[in-house]
Design an enzyme around this catalytic site. Structure first.
Site, PDB file in Angstrom:
ATOM      1  N   GLU A  27      51.768   3.832 -15.441  1.00  0.00           N
ATOM      2  CA  GLU A  27      51.266   3.428 -16.760  1.00  0.00           C
ATOM      3  C   GLU A  27      49.843   2.886 -16.681  1.00  0.00           C
ATOM      4  O   GLU A  27      49.541   2.070 -15.814  1.00  0.00           O
ATOM      5  CB  GLU A  27      52.104   2.279 -17.326  1.00  0.00           C
ATOM      6  CG  GLU A  27      53.555   2.556 -17.589  1.00  0.00           C
ATOM      7  CD  GLU A  27      54.222   1.257 -18.071  1.00  0.00           C
ATOM      8  OE1 GLU A  27      55.444   1.184 -17.937  1.00  0.00           O
ATOM      9  OE2 GLU A  27      53.528   0.338 -18.552  1.00  0.00           O
ATOM     10  N   SER A  28      49.023   3.301 -17.599  1.00  0.00           N
ATOM     11  CA  SER A  28      47.689   2.725 -17.860  1.00  0.00           C
ATOM     12  C   SER A  28      46.597   3.195 -16.907  1.00  0.00           C
ATOM     13  O   SER A  28      46.817   3.345 -15.707  1.00  0.00           O
ATOM     14  CB  SER A  28      47.686   1.190 -17.807  1.00  0.00           C
ATOM     15  OG  SER A  28      48.635   0.647 -18.657  1.00  0.00           O
TER      16      SER A  28
ATOM     17  N   ASN B 258      52.844  -0.768 -14.269  1.00  0.00           N
ATOM     18  CA  ASN B 258      51.634  -0.890 -15.080  1.00  0.00           C
ATOM     19  C   ASN B 258      50.441  -1.179 -14.170  1.00  0.00           C
ATOM     20  O   ASN B 258      50.403  -2.209 -13.496  1.00  0.00           O
ATOM     21  CB  ASN B 258      51.787  -1.996 -16.139  1.00  0.00           C
ATOM     22  CG  ASN B 258      50.736  -1.850 -17.241  1.00  0.00           C
ATOM     23  OD1 ASN B 258      49.741  -1.120 -17.060  1.00  0.00           O
ATOM     24  ND2 ASN B 258      50.934  -2.506 -18.352  1.00  0.00           N
TER      25      ASN B 258
ATOM     26  N   LYS C 160      57.087   0.788 -27.876  1.00  0.00           N
ATOM     27  CA  LYS C 160      56.180   0.011 -27.033  1.00  0.00           C
ATOM     28  C   LYS C 160      55.780  -1.229 -27.814  1.00  0.00           C
ATOM     29  O   LYS C 160      55.087  -1.147 -28.815  1.00  0.00           O
ATOM     30  CB  LYS C 160      54.972   0.906 -26.751  1.00  0.00           C
ATOM     31  CG  LYS C 160      54.061   0.470 -25.685  1.00  0.00           C
ATOM     32  CD  LYS C 160      54.554   0.890 -24.325  1.00  0.00           C
ATOM     33  CE  LYS C 160      53.770   0.226 -23.244  1.00  0.00           C
ATOM     34  NZ  LYS C 160      52.346   0.576 -23.290  1.00  0.00           N
TER      35      LYS C 160
ATOM     36  N   GLU D 164      50.626   8.372 -25.776  1.00  0.00           N
ATOM     37  CA  GLU D 164      50.770   7.175 -26.607  1.00  0.00           C
ATOM     38  C   GLU D 164      49.972   7.245 -27.907  1.00  0.00           C
ATOM     39  O   GLU D 164      48.804   7.632 -27.910  1.00  0.00           O
ATOM     40  CB  GLU D 164      50.318   5.962 -25.799  1.00  0.00           C
ATOM     41  CG  GLU D 164      50.692   4.636 -26.428  1.00  0.00           C
ATOM     42  CD  GLU D 164      50.834   3.559 -25.374  1.00  0.00           C
ATOM     43  OE1 GLU D 164      51.963   3.364 -24.886  1.00  0.00           O
ATOM     44  OE2 GLU D 164      49.828   2.935 -25.019  1.00  0.00           O
TER      45      GLU D 164
ATOM     46  N   GLU E 204      58.957  -2.690 -17.075  1.00  0.00           N
ATOM     47  CA  GLU E 204      57.560  -2.592 -16.628  1.00  0.00           C
ATOM     48  C   GLU E 204      57.243  -3.700 -15.629  1.00  0.00           C
ATOM     49  O   GLU E 204      57.514  -4.872 -15.886  1.00  0.00           O
ATOM     50  CB  GLU E 204      56.627  -2.713 -17.838  1.00  0.00           C
ATOM     51  CG  GLU E 204      55.164  -2.701 -17.434  1.00  0.00           C
ATOM     52  CD  GLU E 204      54.254  -2.859 -18.637  1.00  0.00           C
ATOM     53  OE1 GLU E 204      54.249  -1.964 -19.501  1.00  0.00           O
ATOM     54  OE2 GLU E 204      53.555  -3.892 -18.714  1.00  0.00           O
TER      55      GLU E 204
ATOM     56  N   LYS F 189      48.115   5.021 -30.041  1.00  0.00           N
ATOM     57  CA  LYS F 189      47.514   3.700 -29.768  1.00  0.00           C
ATOM     58  C   LYS F 189      46.154   3.642 -30.457  1.00  0.00           C
ATOM     59  O   LYS F 189      45.177   4.191 -29.944  1.00  0.00           O
ATOM     60  CB  LYS F 189      47.375   3.571 -28.249  1.00  0.00           C
ATOM     61  CG  LYS F 189      46.699   2.329 -27.741  1.00  0.00           C
ATOM     62  CD  LYS F 189      46.663   2.332 -26.204  1.00  0.00           C
ATOM     63  CE  LYS F 189      46.098   1.079 -25.619  1.00  0.00           C
ATOM     64  NZ  LYS F 189      46.070   1.085 -24.142  1.00  0.00           N
TER      65      LYS F 189
HETATM   66  O1  LIG Z   1      45.795  -1.521 -23.508  1.00  0.00           O
HETATM   67  C1  LIG Z   1      45.519  -2.723 -23.379  1.00  0.00           C
HETATM   68  O2  LIG Z   1      44.361  -3.177 -23.424  1.00  0.00           O
HETATM   69  C2  LIG Z   1      46.621  -3.733 -23.154  1.00  0.00           C
HETATM   70  C3  LIG Z   1      46.296  -5.054 -23.040  1.00  0.00           C
HETATM   71  C4  LIG Z   1      47.273  -6.010 -22.861  1.00  0.00           C
HETATM   72  C5  LIG Z   1      48.600  -5.652 -22.813  1.00  0.00           C
HETATM   73  C6  LIG Z   1      48.957  -4.319 -22.920  1.00  0.00           C
HETATM   74  C7  LIG Z   1      47.976  -3.359 -23.088  1.00  0.00           C
HETATM   75  N1  LIG Z   1      48.299  -2.045 -23.234  1.00  0.00           N
HETATM   76  C8  LIG Z   1      49.642  -1.580 -23.298  1.00  0.00           C
HETATM   77  C9  LIG Z   1      49.868  -0.494 -22.328  1.00  0.00           C
HETATM   78  O3  LIG Z   1      50.628  -0.693 -21.438  1.00  0.00           O
HETATM   79  C10 LIG Z   1      49.103   0.779 -22.494  1.00  0.00           C
HETATM   80  O4  LIG Z   1      48.938   1.043 -23.839  1.00  0.00           O
HETATM   81  C11 LIG Z   1      49.682   2.033 -21.844  1.00  0.00           C
HETATM   82  O5  LIG Z   1      50.102   1.818 -20.548  1.00  0.00           O
HETATM   83  C12 LIG Z   1      48.613   3.139 -21.858  1.00  0.00           C
HETATM   84  O6  LIG Z   1      47.459   2.670 -21.190  1.00  0.00           O
HETATM   85  P1  LIG Z   1      46.060   3.398 -21.323  1.00  0.00           P
HETATM   86  O7  LIG Z   1      46.278   4.831 -20.984  1.00  0.00           O
HETATM   87  O8  LIG Z   1      45.197   2.712 -20.333  1.00  0.00           O
HETATM   88  O9  LIG Z   1      45.618   3.217 -22.715  1.00  0.00           O
END
Ligand SMILES: O=C(O)c1ccccc1NCC(=O)[C@H](O)[C@H](O)COP(=O)(O)O
Length: 259
Positions: A212-213, A182, A112, A48, A161, A50
């Protein structure tokens, strides 16, 4: 982060959507995002772009721009690139997709954003995305179905998601090809990979599933692969380094050494 985060972001998105033109869909996309799941190259990582997030504030400490970062991900072996287009909390832009598409005509690109209107999907198509994230908790059942069908009409792969069993039940009603689990609770922003562990058991085998995340290391990826997760969406763990592509390269080789 307050529990009103999603409502705050909704009002920002609504204002953005009001200003968007009604784009006519002349040419649907033909690059099938699901190809990423059938290539022999593993692990399947969607990296991503980001720059910031509500939970961390500024994430990226370096000087590279969005195109440089996407290029570094591709060179490192990313299966696809996810682009955060939300400007207020994530410092993203839909133009990032346009620029990345211009530089990489064959790349799989996930839009996204907090999508609640067909206009956002049409704009994503116009800028060059070939997949779009639809967040179940952000949409009611009817709107989810409408946006899902519209994404298909545009030739984009909709990724629904989900974060809990109720959202998954709602998602499964449209028989999606791809579901994203997520691990982050969007109300509290807490993260637990148990979310993927619990929900994967209830997803049919013919559906591709993205974790995800909150993914931080190769061991987690291996564990999630072992229980059936097909792909991994990773942002912060890569973007908190000056050279996100180099981090991805390390991560991929660690996963390959694990398996
Ligand atoms: O990343 C956040 O803090 C967030 C907060 C609220 C809504 C969405 C958010 N992020 C979007 C995503 O889903 C993530 O960017 C994506 O899954 C990657 O996650 P990560 O590897 O933990 O940065």
């Amino acid at each position: 982060m307050s529990v009103n985060f999603l409502e705050k972001i909704r009002s920002y998105v609504e204002r953005r959507v009001e200003l968007m033109p009604d784009n006519l869909i002349e040419t649907p996309n033909t690059l099938d995002f699901c190809q990423i799941f059938t290539t022999p190259t593993k692990p399947i990582i969607i990296s991503e772009v980001k720059f910031a997030s509500p939970s961390r504030g500024q994430i990226y400490p370096g000087q590279l721009n969005h195109v440089d970062i996407a290029s570094s991900y591709i060179n490192a072996g990313a299966a696809a690139v996810s682009v955060l287009a939300e400007p207020n909390y994530f410092k993203g832009s839909i133009d990032f997709i346009k620029d990345i598409r211009a530089a990489h005509p064959e790349l799989h690109i996930l839009l996204k954003d907090f999508v609640l209107s067909k206009k956002q999907i049409a704009q994503g198509l116009l800028c060059g995305a070939n997949a779009v994230l639809l967040i179940a908790t952000f949409l009611n059942k009817d709107l989810l179905k409408e946006l899902y069908d519209y994404s298909l009409h545009c030739g984009l792969t909709p990724i629904i998601e989900v974060h809990n069993a109720l959202e998954l039940e709602q998602a499964l009603q449209v028989s999606p090809r791809v579901i994203g689990i997520n691990n982050r609770n969007l109300q509290t922003l807490e993260i637990s990979l148990d979310t993927s562990g619990n929900l994967i058991k209830h997803i049919p085998d013919d559906c591709y599933v993205i974790c995800e995340s909150g993914i931080d290391n190769a061991v987690q990826i291996q564990e999630m692969k072992d229980i059936g997760l097909d792909g991994f969406l990773i942002g912060s763990m890569l973007m908190r380094h000056e050279n996100p592509g180099m981090e991805l390269q390390k991560l991929i080789s660690e996963v390959r050494n694990e398996s």
